[in-house]
Design an enzyme around this catalytic site. Sequence first.
Site, mmCIF file in Angstrom:
data_model
loop_
_atom_site.group_PDB
_atom_site.id
_atom_site.type_symbol
_atom_site.label_atom_id
_atom_site.label_comp_id
_atom_site.label_asym_id
_atom_site.label_seq_id
_atom_site.Cartn_x
_atom_site.Cartn_y
_atom_site.Cartn_z
ATOM 1 C CG ASP A 113 -1.817 1.192 1.363
ATOM 2 O OD1 ASP A 113 -2.626 1.440 0.651
ATOM 3 O OD2 ASP A 113 -1.565 1.832 2.324
ATOM 4 C CD GLU A 116 -2.405 2.383 -3.539
ATOM 5 O OE1 GLU A 116 -3.519 3.221 -3.665
ATOM 6 O OE2 GLU A 116 -1.966 2.062 -2.269
#
EC number: 2.4.1.18
Length: 777
Positions: free
Chosen positions: A408, A461
């Site tokens: 993330d 990401e």
Amino acid sequence: MKTYTYSKQDLSFIEQLSQAYCKDPFSYLGLHQAGDVSVIRVFLPEATTVKILSADGQILSEALKIDDSGLFVAQLSQQYSSLNYRLRVGYSLAEIDLEDPYRFTSSLLPMDNWLLAEGTHLRPYEILGAHLKTQEGVSGVHFSVWAPNARRVSVVGDFNYWDGRVNPMRFHAESGIWDIFLPNVEKGALYKFEILDSNGNIRLKSDPYAFASQFRPDTASVVTGLPEKIEVDAKLRHANEPDQPISIYEVHLGSWRRHLENNYWLNYEEIANELIPYVKDMGFTHIELLPITEYPFDGSWGYQPTGLYSPTSRFGSPDDLRTLIRKAHEAGINVILDWVVGHFPTDSHGLTEFDGSHLYEHQDPREGYHQDWNTLIFNYGRHEVFNYLSSNALYWTERFGIDGLRVDAVSSMIYRDYSRKDGEWIPNQYGGRENLEALDFLRRTNRMLKKEGHGAVVIAEESTSFAGITHSPTENGVGFDYKWNMGWMNDTLRYMSLDPIYRQYHHDWMTFGMMYQYSEKFVLPLSHDEVVHGKCSILGKMSGDCWQKFANLRAYYGYMWGYPGKKLLFMGNEFAQGREWNYNESLDWFLLGEQGGGWHKGVLNWVRDLNRTYQKYPALYQLDYDPAGFEWLVVDDWQQSVFAFERKAKNGESVIVVSNFTPVVRHNYRIGVRQDGTYTEILNSDAAYYEGSNVGNYGEIECEAIESHGKPFSIELSIPPLSTIFIACQPKPKEAVEAEQDIVKMAEVAMQKALKPTKKTVSVKAKAHKKAHKNKK
């Protein structure tokens, strides 16, 4: 021993123990030599009497309480270098037999201390935390924690009435680790570490390496065994490879489906029984779980974890989670975990100022504080912090069978100035904006997983154009296997939000992605981030009335599934949920019934068939990251908003994808193709089965030897309104092509013979020519 003469050591330790700041309890408590005899010292504040028992239960000595704080001393009649003894402890209401924790030596080996201090222990979770074990025939739990700047650390729990005076731990100065073995503590016991910091403040902390945690709002760690290693299925891990079909279903376990009667979560077992058959039926190859590491606040969706080694207790036990993953594997589905190592919350029981110092985070808020999320940023340059985070990746892949990690907020990790104004960040040692320590952490972790992860993949990401995210560290890359293509997602969704009449002016928004397609290994994501915070659902982003919105969505999904790159779809998008995602409610499954009017069921059927077609035809996935696998057939028809491209497999087979992003049917639309063969419409988003208008080509399409778009052959199509169609090409067999070529050659020879003059014809022509010449004279 009825009288006792206090030594300076006694007086010092009485104060240290009673005031709970003893840093070296093992040098005083337990069995020690005192001249010609041995003494056993015990500190139990609530005890009234203490007797020393031999291994067979005989009373060796009765201890004298030498201080009201709870210090007992027993003198033995002879010297013992070691002694297997027990304690019989009297309390006001009962007398019980106990093991003395201070008679057990440390199980930390010098090599462990060295590797942990250096930050190179491959699996520190096998040492740190709480481990069920047996020492000298006694079962219990070995506790250890890293807190180098603490004055005193104690284990507290329901086994010692949360009294920090009772079980102070042993300090290892060479590594900053504290440890103790507590006999007779069992699985399921609650515990924390009570830390006295250098300023005299008491901090009650959850275990950073806890394998289980209490259900929120309680915050204690729970003693449980280190999960056994999972045997890796090589076939499943092969499904992670770049030349395989990867279609990811992103799931938030707390809101995928809930109990109707009380809106309560399903547990891991219920999720396994419902989610896995659904995902299998829908044709997805992977499940991606939003973070399931323990977190205190439901509204963070798991993205503010306090227990990286602890599966959240919201849905059951760690073993229950392992069962869910095992059942997914049995169904042939891989499991990816959202992995949050970019920041952590400021909750007092967590990592923040763990031992009174900025241990896990940077001290300077310009490096250590994330102002967007009110979280703290890990100090990746610290060996022990690096080790804590990096080994966590291996923990999830080895101990739970996780097949991949989606990291993330990578951009927030690798840029020091991420979301900061001038003056709010500190440059790196070279004056740049890159976080070199974070990049080193990511490279080394990715390299480690390549070596130890048995085919587990890591997905980034990363929302910027940072170069080399999926390139090898040996090529100055970061070493991820895949990267989310945020640029493609933003451009194409922006295009789809336009009224079709204006799309012609922004044709490049759908094609620009090919300019950088082969710079990284991309995943095309329609994630949870796109359906929250006022962004609307994916359906809500589509332009037009109800019919047009659904037609646009089906056409868009078709374009996405045909386009190079692996696929990711957040739950609810597969049936076009109309409202934004709410983490506190179930998805709107009722839309698949009569209330949905068939529209949502149509999208569900379309996504299912897209996934099945995607897996059936290698042309749609084998060469995602090779320019040889893609060719534009129609790229510049901006006036009609038509796109067409060919996807190719390694063996030369191909699938043509054609999209029409206007509500106008394009009849007799000719597209050039590179080879003769049988062309068949295999998918059509406008089919009645998907609630479309049922315009199409109805099976086989004639291929003609008519040049078009620079190709020697062409096909003529009816392209439905707001649609995407898939056309499979079956090239003519080699024998048929050769036979046709032979016929053509024979015809050419016959033609040449027909045109070649005979001897008689030549003679007549010669005489006529001679006569004409004579007449001329």
